[in-house]
Design a protein around this motif. Structure first.
Motif, PDB file in Angstrom:
ATOM      1  N   LEU A  76     -76.780 -44.092 -16.284  1.00 47.52           N
ATOM      2  CA  LEU A  76     -75.607 -43.496 -16.920  1.00 47.52           C
ATOM      3  C   LEU A  76     -74.380 -44.063 -16.232  1.00 47.52           C
ATOM      4  N   THR A  77     -73.401 -44.468 -17.023  1.00 53.24           N
ATOM      5  CA  THR A  77     -72.214 -45.112 -16.465  1.00 53.24           C
ATOM      6  C   THR A  77     -70.956 -44.610 -17.157  1.00 53.24           C
ATOM      7  N   ALA A  78     -69.835 -44.801 -16.472  1.00 52.04           N
ATOM      8  CA  ALA A  78     -68.513 -44.514 -17.016  1.00 52.04           C
ATOM      9  C   ALA A  78     -67.532 -45.461 -16.327  1.00 52.04           C
ATOM     10  N   PRO A  79     -66.364 -45.705 -16.917  1.00 54.70           N
ATOM     11  CA  PRO A  79     -65.394 -46.595 -16.280  1.00 54.70           C
ATOM     12  C   PRO A  79     -65.049 -46.127 -14.864  1.00 54.70           C
ATOM     13  N   ALA A  80     -64.908 -47.064 -13.948  1.00 57.57           N
ATOM     14  CA  ALA A  80     -64.684 -46.734 -12.537  1.00 57.57           C
ATOM     15  C   ALA A  80     -63.324 -46.118 -12.275  1.00 57.57           C
ATOM     16  N   ASP A  81     -62.375 -46.245 -13.223  1.00 62.58           N
ATOM     17  CA  ASP A  81     -61.059 -45.633 -13.019  1.00 62.58           C
ATOM     18  C   ASP A  81     -61.000 -44.207 -13.565  1.00 62.58           C
ATOM     19  N   LEU A  82     -62.129 -43.695 -14.092  1.00 61.03           N
ATOM     20  CA  LEU A  82     -62.183 -42.340 -14.606  1.00 61.03           C
ATOM     21  C   LEU A  82     -62.419 -41.361 -13.466  1.00 61.03           C
ATOM     22  N   LEU A  83     -61.776 -40.199 -13.521  1.00 65.03           N
ATOM     23  CA  LEU A  83     -62.018 -39.170 -12.532  1.00 65.03           C
ATOM     24  C   LEU A  83     -63.515 -38.823 -12.563  1.00 65.03           C
ATOM     25  N   PRO A  84     -64.208 -38.846 -11.422  1.00 62.54           N
ATOM     26  CA  PRO A  84     -65.670 -38.675 -11.425  1.00 62.54           C
ATOM     27  C   PRO A  84     -66.158 -37.427 -12.141  1.00 62.54           C
ATOM     28  N   GLY A  85     -65.414 -36.319 -12.041  1.00 63.14           N
ATOM     29  CA  GLY A  85     -65.849 -35.091 -12.681  1.00 63.14           C
ATOM     30  C   GLY A  85     -65.854 -35.148 -14.194  1.00 63.14           C
ATOM     31  N   ALA A 362     -68.491 -25.988   0.844  1.00 59.30           N
ATOM     32  CA  ALA A 362     -69.577 -25.072   0.526  1.00 59.30           C
ATOM     33  C   ALA A 362     -70.087 -25.249  -0.902  1.00 59.30           C
ATOM     34  N   SER A 363     -69.257 -25.820  -1.778  1.00 64.04           N
ATOM     35  CA  SER A 363     -69.631 -25.960  -3.179  1.00 64.04           C
ATOM     36  C   SER A 363     -68.943 -27.185  -3.766  1.00 64.04           C
ATOM     37  N   LEU A 364     -69.598 -27.830  -4.723  1.00 62.58           N
ATOM     38  CA  LEU A 364     -68.971 -28.955  -5.407  1.00 62.58           C
ATOM     39  C   LEU A 364     -67.761 -28.518  -6.222  1.00 62.58           C
ATOM     40  N   ASP A 365     -67.654 -27.226  -6.517  1.00 62.85           N
ATOM     41  CA  ASP A 365     -66.482 -26.733  -7.249  1.00 62.85           C
ATOM     42  C   ASP A 365     -65.197 -27.035  -6.480  1.00 62.85           C
ATOM     43  N   GLU A 366     -65.306 -27.124  -5.164  1.00 58.32           N
ATOM     44  CA  GLU A 366     -64.122 -27.370  -4.348  1.00 58.32           C
ATOM     45  C   GLU A 366     -63.558 -28.770  -4.542  1.00 58.32           C
ATOM     46  N   ILE A 367     -64.384 -29.692  -5.048  1.00 57.05           N
ATOM     47  CA  ILE A 367     -63.912 -31.057  -5.276  1.00 57.05           C
ATOM     48  C   ILE A 367     -62.717 -31.070  -6.223  1.00 57.05           C
ATOM     49  N   ALA A 368     -62.769 -30.230  -7.250  1.00 56.36           N
ATOM     50  CA  ALA A 368     -61.711 -30.220  -8.261  1.00 56.36           C
ATOM     51  C   ALA A 368     -60.365 -29.813  -7.689  1.00 56.36           C
ATOM     52  N   HIS A 369     -60.340 -29.172  -6.506  1.00 58.78           N
ATOM     53  CA  HIS A 369     -59.084 -28.741  -5.901  1.00 58.78           C
ATOM     54  C   HIS A 369     -58.454 -29.824  -5.024  1.00 58.78           C
ATOM     55  N   LEU A 370     -59.175 -30.935  -4.833  1.00 58.67           N
ATOM     56  CA  LEU A 370     -58.631 -32.036  -4.044  1.00 58.67           C
ATOM     57  C   LEU A 370     -57.713 -32.891  -4.904  1.00 58.67           C
ATOM     58  N   PRO A 371     -56.767 -33.587  -4.305  1.00 60.96           N
ATOM     59  CA  PRO A 371     -55.967 -34.537  -5.078  1.00 60.96           C
ATOM     60  C   PRO A 371     -56.870 -35.573  -5.750  1.00 60.96           C
ATOM     61  N   GLU A 372     -56.460 -36.058  -6.893  1.00 59.64           N
ATOM     62  CA  GLU A 372     -57.304 -36.982  -7.640  1.00 59.64           C
ATOM     63  C   GLU A 372     -57.670 -38.214  -6.815  1.00 59.64           C
ATOM     64  N   ALA A 373     -56.748 -38.702  -6.019  1.00 61.95           N
ATOM     65  CA  ALA A 373     -57.055 -39.875  -5.187  1.00 61.95           C
ATOM     66  C   ALA A 373     -58.172 -39.573  -4.198  1.00 61.95           C
ATOM     67  N   GLU A 374     -58.190 -38.349  -3.684  1.00 60.64           N
ATOM     68  CA  GLU A 374     -59.249 -37.957  -2.750  1.00 60.64           C
ATOM     69  C   GLU A 374     -60.584 -37.786  -3.474  1.00 60.64           C
ATOM     70  N   GLN A 375     -60.545 -37.272  -4.692  1.00 58.83           N
ATOM     71  CA  GLN A 375     -61.788 -37.152  -5.465  1.00 58.83           C
ATOM     72  C   GLN A 375     -62.402 -38.528  -5.693  1.00 58.83           C
ATOM     73  N   MET A 376     -61.555 -39.499  -6.001  1.00 62.59           N
ATOM     74  CA  MET A 376     -62.044 -40.861  -6.228  1.00 62.59           C
ATOM     75  C   MET A 376     -62.587 -41.473  -4.938  1.00 62.59           C
ATOM     76  N   ARG A 377     -61.885 -41.271  -3.844  1.00 64.74           N
ATOM     77  CA  ARG A 377     -62.288 -41.889  -2.573  1.00 64.74           C
ATOM     78  C   ARG A 377     -63.621 -41.356  -2.084  1.00 64.74           C
ATOM     79  N   ARG A 378     -63.872 -40.085  -2.301  1.00 62.77           N
ATOM     80  CA  ARG A 378     -65.070 -39.458  -1.743  1.00 62.77           C
ATOM     81  C   ARG A 378     -66.308 -39.631  -2.629  1.00 62.77           C
ATOM     82  N   PHE A 379     -66.149 -40.213  -3.818  1.00 61.83           N
ATOM     83  CA  PHE A 379     -67.265 -40.374  -4.742  1.00 61.83           C
ATOM     84  C   PHE A 379     -67.869 -41.760  -4.593  1.00 61.83           C
ATOM     85  N   GLY A 380     -69.185 -41.813  -4.401  1.00 66.41           N
ATOM     86  CA  GLY A 380     -69.856 -43.104  -4.227  1.00 66.41           C
ATOM     87  C   GLY A 380     -69.971 -43.872  -5.528  1.00 66.41           C
ATOM     88  N   GLY A 381     -70.580 -43.248  -6.547  1.00 66.32           N
ATOM     89  CA  GLY A 381     -70.662 -43.870  -7.860  1.00 66.32           C
ATOM     90  C   GLY A 381     -71.489 -45.139  -7.912  1.00 66.32           C
TER      91      GLY A 381
END
Length: 437
Positions: A76-85, A362-381
């Motif tokens: 399963l794939t999506a464009p790399a510039d898309l927000l991972p969530g 404690a939960s992946l729900d917390e990812i959505a509260h991070l700045p978008e740049a941080e969400q991208m940086r922390r995702f391996g993909g």
């Protein structure tokens, strides 16, 4: 192996075998079940896309196919510039190929058009030169709004050409294969839980009997007012199951629903990507699940869970008593997900995708509260390191790891495990589990 040595299984709610609250209540991290910390690869092999759920092209006997020296996987794939969530809402299946099991190349989207609003995980069969891709059609075709209806689809007509490099061609024909019956498998309108599932088809031909099966993820209907879970309505909403369909002729496009293989009523809502490794005369059934899909009163992890039986439709016993096989370390609890196991010589190898590796919330729900740049940086993909596993009877243990995207070819010898090096005095405890990457 004597069946008594596997221990005693438990009956399910709608299946012959079940994962019980008592068994799942014993889930805990141990040295044998915690994967090493994964670090980002030095080089992202396919940087243009996010990659997550992945499966390999297999022969009917379950071995990984090699076509003129090429290994093939589907992801399963999506464009790399898309927000991972957001990736699940636009998921597209792509093919990748390798001639050495280490360096992989993007063959592009598999289908020009497919069923559903987007496609979710499945499996792939190589049968006498023909390629079949089984997948989940998610969402209603042509709907304006994003919907979550799921059905199981098979695509036929694929062929591989290697004269001038690797190419996977159609034309593909897409076949509606299975929909839930509402009795053994819950329909969307029956769902009372947080997540509805009827997806993740996985082709399996039983080497002991020659019978042809399709496993899939589903939910077992639990009528309101049922005495399941002691009548606890909140626990009853957690009703994941491993579904089963049989092909009466062996035709990969002809299936009839059968009773579920195993269910987790009162325990867990999602038994994702079920698949079987047949080795030493035993059937090892593996599923992936999340910490947040366990029923109230239970604590689990994002992890690979497993069960074992002497017969495909037998009395499955949870591996390591609780079912936990591979989980992430406590300081990186979401570093990997969507594990897929396959045999290699006398080991079982397990691949997964590199998820949120630099995150210990404690939960992946917390990812959505991070700045978008941080969400991208922390995702391996991308694909994570391949984990090496020893399986003997109802026990497993992690032996070490290989590199990101490293899928050994048939007959390829593996380096000594970290445990072996430690035993020889050739590695210190600080090097534990850190093999070639």
């Amino acid at each position: 192996m004597d069946g008594d040595s596997l221990g005693d299984g438990s009956p399910g709610f709608g299946a012959r075998a079940g994962w019980t609250r008592e068994q799942a209540g014993g889930i805990e991290r141990t040295a044998d079940t915690v994967a090493p910390v994964f670090y980002p690869p030095e080089h992202d092999q396919v940087p243009e896309v996010h990659i997550w759920d992945t499966w390999f092209l297999r022969n009917r006997d379950g071995t990984l196919a090699e076509v003129d020296g090429y290994r093939v996987c589907f992801s399963l794939t999506a464009p790399a510039d898309l927000l991972p969530g957001k990736r699940h809402d636009v998921a597209t299946i792509r093919a990748f190929y390798s001639d050495d099991g280490r360096n992989w190349h993007n063959a592009g989207p598999v289908f020009d058009e497919a069923l559903g609003q987007r496609q979710w995980a499945g499996s792939a069969l190589y049968d006498d030169g023909d390629v079949y891709v089984f997948y989940t059609a998610a969402g209603e075709d042509g709907a304006d709004e994003l919907t979550y209806t799921q059905r199981i689809v098979g695509a036929s007509g694929g062929t591989i050409h290697t004269g001038d490099g690797f190419e996977l061609h159609g034309p593909w024909t897409h076949h509606d294969l299975l929909r839930p019956d509402g009795e053994r498998y819950e329909r969307e309108e029956q769902s009372r839980g947080m997540i509805y599932t009827f997806r993740d088809p996985w082709f399996f031909e039983d080497p002991a009997t020659g019978e042809t099966w399709l496993l899939f993820e589903a939910n077992t209907p639990v009528p309101e007012g049922s005495d399941a879970c002691g009548g606890d309505a909140a626990q009853q909403e957690f009703n994941g199951s491993v579904g089963l369909a049989r092909s009466p002729t062996g035709d990969p496009l002809e299936w009839e629903l059968a009773d579920p293989l195993l269910d987790a009523v009162c325990v867990n809502q999602e038994l994702e990507r079920p698949h079987i490794v047949y080795t030493d005369g035993l059937y090892y059934l593996f599923v992936s699940s999340h910490q947040h899909t366990f029923a109230p009163g239970l604590e689990g992890f994002d992890a690979l869970y497993g069960f074992v039986a002497e017969d495909l439709r037998g009395e499955y016993v949870p591996l390591n008593d609780s079912g936990l096989v591979v989980t992430n370390p406590v300081n990186a609890p979401f570093q990997a997900y969507s594990w897929m196991a396959f045999p290699h010589d006398d080991e079982v190898l397990v691949q997964s995708f590199f998820n949120y590796f630099d995150f210990a919330g404690a939960s992946l729900d917390e990812i959505a509260h991070l700045p978008e740049a941080e969400q991208m940086r922390r995702f391996g993909g991308t694909l994570g390191p391949t984990v090496r596993l020893d399986a003997e009877g109802a026990r497993t243990r992690i032996l070490g790891k290989l590199g990101h995207w490293q899928i050994p070819r048939a007959g390829e010898s593996l380096p000594p495990t970290d445990r072996e090096l430690i035993a020889r005095g050739q590695a210190g405890e600080t090097d534990r589990y850190h093999s070639s990457d």
